[in-house]
Design a protein around this motif. Structure first.
Motif, PDB file in Angstrom:
ATOM      1  N   HIS A  59      -1.727   2.707  -1.938  1.00 21.68           N
ATOM      2  CA  HIS A  59      -2.815   2.440  -0.980  1.00 21.68           C
ATOM      3  C   HIS A  59      -2.452   1.301  -0.026  1.00 21.68           C
ATOM      4  O   HIS A  59      -2.964   1.245   1.074  1.00 21.68           O
ATOM      5  N   HIS A 133     -11.292   6.337  -1.536  1.00 18.28           N
ATOM      6  CA  HIS A 133     -11.011   7.771  -1.692  1.00 18.28           C
ATOM      7  C   HIS A 133     -12.037   8.603  -0.918  1.00 18.28           C
ATOM      8  O   HIS A 133     -12.726   9.440  -1.477  1.00 18.28           O
ATOM      9  N   PRO A 138      -7.100  11.203  -4.128  1.00 19.44           N
ATOM     10  CA  PRO A 138      -5.782  11.552  -3.576  1.00 19.44           C
ATOM     11  C   PRO A 138      -4.639  11.484  -4.600  1.00 19.44           C
ATOM     12  O   PRO A 138      -3.483  11.671  -4.227  1.00 19.44           O
ATOM     13  N   HIS A 203      -7.431   1.993 -12.267  1.00 17.38           N
ATOM     14  CA  HIS A 203      -7.941   2.522 -10.999  1.00 17.38           C
ATOM     15  C   HIS A 203      -8.343   3.981 -11.227  1.00 17.38           C
ATOM     16  O   HIS A 203      -7.918   4.586 -12.207  1.00 17.38           O
TER      17      HIS A 203
HETATM   18 ZN   LIG Z   1      -6.657   5.501  -5.340  1.00 18.52          ZN
END
Ligand SMILES: [Zn+2]
Length: 309
Positions: A59, A133, A138, A203
């Motif tokens: 990210h 997201h 993703p 996460h």
């Molecule tokens: Zn993520």
């Protein structure tokens, strides 16, 4: 200036995937998993490299000039899609000054096309609240079957750009799918004893893996994507894990290992560093070895905390 250029090109070379010296297609990707699939599908005709390394948070990749330089001569750019790379790719692509790989051209590929996207949000999405997201989850490269979709897609793209080698790309993709199916059967057997057991990822990047292997997810260590937990949130998570008997926390090399260890220890369980991306940990040089390490480390942790079913 000359030494700066030299050090940038040395850095660029370090990013190159193990590949032939000459290639018909020079391929760059946002993720190491996509470079691995591209290399396996492309074989000797392709040289693939990833801009994000396996131990970096996909990210948040720094949009350095070295990345722009690394894709200056690429014929194909494979984005993860679903805005995983939205924080840096829109800076790196124009910075490359390479017209062949800009969005909208034949050389730009969205690897999420055709993938069954999970966790598509309903209603409005607010990035300021840490929602990273916005188009759905993703992290589809946690599912071996999703990578088969990517392999077939890339074979079509490579064939279109390099028709002379189309038969090889099709054959390589077919071999990739067959090897993935055989490997998947092995991985499913390893995790079968733990079906329905819950784990806590740092996460929200484990839904595809968990769905594929019949594991359950129990919240996340971070309260919202991209936002670290406060001491109070850690307390709340520990208490709910204790009540539910959840013992395994999984995290990637670029996340806060200390928070994960603290949560696991206080809940009477273990925290395991698991590579979600190729190259994230040693012995994860391609997508197959990555899943080997992922599956065995999670199976080991579950065996140790469930009395070794
Ligand atoms: Zn993520």
């Amino acid at each position: 200036m000359k030494s700066l250029i030299r050090s940038l090109s040395v850095l660029g070379l370090c990013l190159l995937w193990a590949a032939p010296a000459f290639a018909d297609l020079n391929v760059a990707t946002s993720l190491t998993d996509l470079a691995s699939v591209a290399q396996l599908v492309g074989g000797g005709h392709v040289k693939a490299q990833s801009l994000c390394r396996g131990y970096e948070d996909p990210h948040f990749v720094p949009a350095k000039p070295s990345l722009m330089k690394a894709i200056q001569h690429a014929d194909v750019y494979v984005s993860s899609g679903l805005e995983l790379d939205i924080g840096w790719l829109p800076l790196v692509l124009p910075g490359s000054r390479n017209p062949k790989i800009q969005p909208g051209t034949k050389g730009f590929v969205d690897a999420s096309e055709g993938v069954n996207v999970l966790e598509k949000p309903r209603g409005t999405v607010n990035r300021a609240e840490g929602d990273v997201h916005p188009l759905g989850n993703p992290h589809y490269y946690g599912d071996p079957k999703a990578l088969e979709v990517v392999a077939d897609h890339l074979a079509r793209v490579f064939s279109d750009l390099d028709p002379a080698n189309a038969a090889d790309y099709a054959a390589n993709a077919k071999a990739f799918d067959a090897k993935m199916d055989a490997s998947l059967a092995k991985w499913e057997a390893m995790l079968a004893p733990y079906k329905g057991t819950a784990i806590v990822p740092y996460h929200k990047n484990f839904i595809y893996f968990a769905d594929r292997f019949g594991l359950k997810l129990f919240g996340t260590v971070e309260p919202k994507p991209g936002i670290p937990p406060s001491p109070r949130q850690i307390n709340d998570l520990v208490e709910s894990m204790k009540k539910a008997g959840v013992k395994v926390v999984v995290y990637q090399p670029y996340y806060n290992a200390e928070a994960c260890r603290q949560v696991a220890k206080r809940a009477g369980g273990v925290a395991v560093e698991v590579p979600l991306e190729v190259g994230g940990l040693p012995h994860t040089d391609d997508v197959f070895s990555k899943f080997d390490v992922m599956v065995s480390s999670i199976a080991d942790a579950l065996a140790g905390t469930t009395g070794g079913k």
